[in-house]
Design a protein around this motif. Structure first.
Motif, PDB file in Angstrom:
ATOM      1  N   ASP A 147     -23.581   7.872 -48.544  1.00 34.67           N
ATOM      2  CA  ASP A 147     -24.496   8.107 -47.441  1.00 34.67           C
ATOM      3  C   ASP A 147     -25.666   7.132 -47.574  1.00 34.67           C
ATOM      4  O   ASP A 147     -26.310   7.072 -48.617  1.00 34.67           O
ATOM      5  CB  ASP A 147     -24.994   9.554 -47.504  1.00 34.67           C
ATOM      6  CG  ASP A 147     -25.862   9.936 -46.321  1.00 34.67           C
ATOM      7  OD1 ASP A 147     -26.909   9.282 -46.129  1.00 34.67           O
ATOM      8  OD2 ASP A 147     -25.524  10.890 -45.610  1.00 34.67           O
ATOM      9  N   LEU A 148     -25.932   6.342 -46.529  1.00 32.30           N
ATOM     10  CA  LEU A 148     -26.989   5.345 -46.599  1.00 32.30           C
ATOM     11  C   LEU A 148     -28.337   5.967 -46.932  1.00 32.30           C
ATOM     12  O   LEU A 148     -29.122   5.410 -47.696  1.00 32.30           O
ATOM     13  CB  LEU A 148     -27.091   4.598 -45.260  1.00 32.30           C
ATOM     14  CG  LEU A 148     -28.273   3.629 -45.117  1.00 32.30           C
ATOM     15  CD1 LEU A 148     -28.151   2.475 -46.091  1.00 32.30           C
ATOM     16  CD2 LEU A 148     -28.384   3.120 -43.689  1.00 32.30           C
ATOM     17  N   ARG A 149     -28.615   7.135 -46.370  1.00 32.16           N
ATOM     18  CA  ARG A 149     -29.941   7.722 -46.522  1.00 32.16           C
ATOM     19  C   ARG A 149     -30.140   8.405 -47.867  1.00 32.16           C
ATOM     20  O   ARG A 149     -31.222   8.366 -48.445  1.00 32.16           O
ATOM     21  CB  ARG A 149     -30.206   8.718 -45.389  1.00 32.16           C
ATOM     22  CG  ARG A 149     -31.612   9.259 -45.371  1.00 32.16           C
ATOM     23  CD  ARG A 149     -31.941   9.923 -44.054  1.00 32.16           C
ATOM     24  NE  ARG A 149     -30.959  10.923 -43.666  1.00 32.16           N
ATOM     25  CZ  ARG A 149     -31.018  11.579 -42.518  1.00 32.16           C
ATOM     26  NH1 ARG A 149     -31.968  11.313 -41.650  1.00 32.16           N
ATOM     27  NH2 ARG A 149     -30.114  12.480 -42.227  1.00 32.16           N
ATOM     28  N   THR A 150     -29.086   9.028 -48.401  1.00 31.69           N
ATOM     29  CA  THR A 150     -29.244   9.825 -49.617  1.00 31.69           C
ATOM     30  C   THR A 150     -28.537   9.246 -50.839  1.00 31.69           C
ATOM     31  O   THR A 150     -28.860   9.624 -51.969  1.00 31.69           O
ATOM     32  CB  THR A 150     -28.695  11.240 -49.397  1.00 31.69           C
ATOM     33  OG1 THR A 150     -27.272  11.155 -49.201  1.00 31.69           O
ATOM     34  CG2 THR A 150     -29.342  11.886 -48.183  1.00 31.69           C
ATOM     35  N   GLY A 151     -27.556   8.355 -50.627  1.00 33.91           N
ATOM     36  CA  GLY A 151     -26.767   7.853 -51.739  1.00 33.91           C
ATOM     37  C   GLY A 151     -25.665   8.791 -52.170  1.00 33.91           C
ATOM     38  O   GLY A 151     -24.937   8.512 -53.125  1.00 33.91           O
ATOM     39  N   GLU A 152     -25.511   9.925 -51.474  1.00 36.62           N
ATOM     40  CA  GLU A 152     -24.465  10.886 -51.815  1.00 36.62           C
ATOM     41  C   GLU A 152     -23.092  10.259 -51.609  1.00 36.62           C
ATOM     42  O   GLU A 152     -22.815   9.656 -50.575  1.00 36.62           O
ATOM     43  CB  GLU A 152     -24.602  12.131 -50.939  1.00 36.62           C
ATOM     44  CG  GLU A 152     -23.538  13.188 -51.189  1.00 36.62           C
ATOM     45  CD  GLU A 152     -23.667  14.377 -50.252  1.00 36.62           C
ATOM     46  OE1 GLU A 152     -22.768  15.237 -50.275  1.00 36.62           O
ATOM     47  OE2 GLU A 152     -24.658  14.417 -49.490  1.00 36.62           O
ATOM     48  N   VAL A 153     -22.213  10.415 -52.611  1.00 34.34           N
ATOM     49  CA  VAL A 153     -20.875   9.817 -52.551  1.00 34.34           C
ATOM     50  C   VAL A 153     -19.994  10.605 -51.595  1.00 34.34           C
ATOM     51  O   VAL A 153     -19.869  11.824 -51.701  1.00 34.34           O
ATOM     52  CB  VAL A 153     -20.235   9.768 -53.954  1.00 34.34           C
ATOM     53  CG1 VAL A 153     -18.817   9.212 -53.872  1.00 34.34           C
ATOM     54  CG2 VAL A 153     -21.077   8.916 -54.900  1.00 34.34           C
TER      55      VAL A 153
END
Length: 455
Positions: A147-153
């Motif tokens: 996720d671009l905003r959170t870095g969540e994979v």
């Protein structure tokens, strides 16, 4: 948790007009004495703003960010900044510089990372938006979609290193000693094929490709691989120059030590025409396709001449004694703005006549057009500073020169400059080893809105 309140006043991801009262109630709660109540209101507003496709929640938050109540204004702005964070994020990593600290997404308004991880590099970014994804190379997991905003994979696969996004739907890249096509929605491998030893895929993080095929070269020459299936289309011993809407352009040895340009049929690899590079003993130094609107391709030789060739026949239409560093073609195909060593030229494509030189340019120039404005960024190699200017396309005249300057007292090369348009403004990023500067410029005035020197 997607709480029950969201289900009561959301339909299809869009906030209904009848829910304005609820949004205003939450905004008012941002001034509550109770910390838990404030935090709950803030969290719910973030959820609503994130899911709202109508823009109504953002409008109400914008309104409340100008409230006379300082606490409500500050907290509304905080929520609004979070909802709009995707508009201000740039990916850092994977295209040069010192990435020993990993890669991530930086907020250009603050100079702070939204997230940062020990990835080997950032490979690409999908379409920008609230749900945007970044594609990164993890040393442990291979290709990861985050996720671009959170870095969540979101998903991982063992495809490594080079690759490119095709049609916004697929990832084409390496996996071991072969090629793969991966769905960007799921990360699932749709096809895989082996390559012979000694294969390569062009630049460090890209794969030359078009809607039909991707192009790789190995010990046996250039191979065109059908994008939907992974099957061989054709092979040639020639070297790839570039791709056009109706042809693939390659180079082969010509007569009198010249390079020759060959146009191939993209479906079969059959030769459509061959043209020796004009001049004596000239090699090809650059190539760009002018698109269907112009019917031209542009080639530069080693003595810094730019030639316009007719895409249909290979016939030379004109020769300009200036190398084209970057080029932007007006939508009707009549004129080109060419950044050259000698300045920013406006050229009539029918004749090659220079009709205006509205400003300076450099060998490091990057051009970006929006509406009736052309933006140009380059580095002054003598002063060691970056420069950014805007031009009125219709009037062929300069609108402004920005006060953005990049890193002070630093010799900057083309590889150390990035220039792109974000919803929050024009972003100029310059680097010199571990030193980095980010400036966000108002596209209307050229004034610097944000400036940071983050590590």
């Amino acid at each position: 948790m997607r709480h029950v309140l969201t289900l009561l006043f959301l339909l299809g991801g869009t906030v209904l007009a009848a829910d304005e009262a609820r949004v205003r109630e939450l905004i008012a709660a941002l001034a509550a004495d109770d910390t838990a109540a404030r935090d709950a209101a803030s969290a719910e507003l973030r959820t609503l703003g994130d899911e709202d496709e109508s823009g109504e929640v953002e409008r109400l938050l914008e309104e409340s960010s100008r409230s006379k109540d300082a606490e409500v204004a500050a907290r509304s702005k905080e929520v609004l900044d979070w909802v709009r964070a995707w508009e201000r994020l740039v990916l850092l990593g994977g295209d040069g510089g010192d990435w020993s600290e990993g890669a991530g997404a930086m907020d250009v308004a603050t100079g702070e990372y939204a997230w940062r991880r020990p990835y080997k590099c950032v490979l690409a970014m999908g379409p920008r938006g609230r749900d945007a994804s970044a594609y990164v190379n993890s040393a442990e997991n291979g290709l990861e979609c985050v996720d671009l905003r959170t870095g969540e994979v979101r998903w991982t696969t063992k495809a490594l290193e080079r690759g490119a996004i095709l049609d916004g739907k697929y990832w084409l890249g390496h996996q071991g000693d072969g090629l793969v096509r991966i769905s960007l929605d799921t990360g699932e491998v749709e096809w895989r094929r082996a390559l012979v030893e000694g294969h390569s895929m062009g630049g460090p993080w890209d794969v030359p490709h078009d809607a039909r095929a991707l192009y790789v070269w190995d010990d046996d020459g250039l191979l065109a691989v059908e994008a939907p299936t992974g099957k061989d289309l054709w092979r040639t011993k020639a070297e790839l120059l570039g791709l056009g809407p109706d042809g693939v352009y390659v180079t082969v040895p010509g007569i009198d030590a010249n390079d020759a340009i060959v146009k191939l049929d993209p479906s079969t690899g059959r030769m459509l025409w061959l043209r020796d590079m004009p001049g004596d003993g000239q090699s090809i130094q650059g190539f760009s396709d002018g698109g269907a609107a112009t019917g031209l391709v542009f080639v530069e030789n080693e003595t810094c001449h730019t030639f316009a060739l007719e895409a249909a026949t290979g016939k030379v239409r004109w020769d300009l004694e200036a190398p084209s560093v970057d080029m932007w073609i007006e939508p009707d195909g009549s004129r080109a703005w060419m950044a050259t060593f000698h300045g920013l030229y406006v050229v009539e494509l029918a004749t090659g006549m220079v009709i205006a030189v509205p400003g300076m340019a450099d060998e490091t120039s990057i051009l970006l057009a929006e509406g009736n404005t052309l933006y140009e960024a380059h580095c002054d190699q003598v002063q060691g500073t970056a420069e950014l200017q805007a031009f009125d396309i219709a009037k062929r005249a300069q609108r402004w020169t920005s006060d953005a300057r990049g890193l002070p007292d630093s010799g900057i090369s083309l590889a150390d400059v990035r220039f792109e348009r974000l919803p929050c403004g024009l972003v100029l990023l310059t680097e010199d080893g571990p030193e980095r500067s980010i400036e966000v410029v108002d596209p209307e005035t050229g004034k610097v809105v944000y400036a940071h020197a983050p590590k």
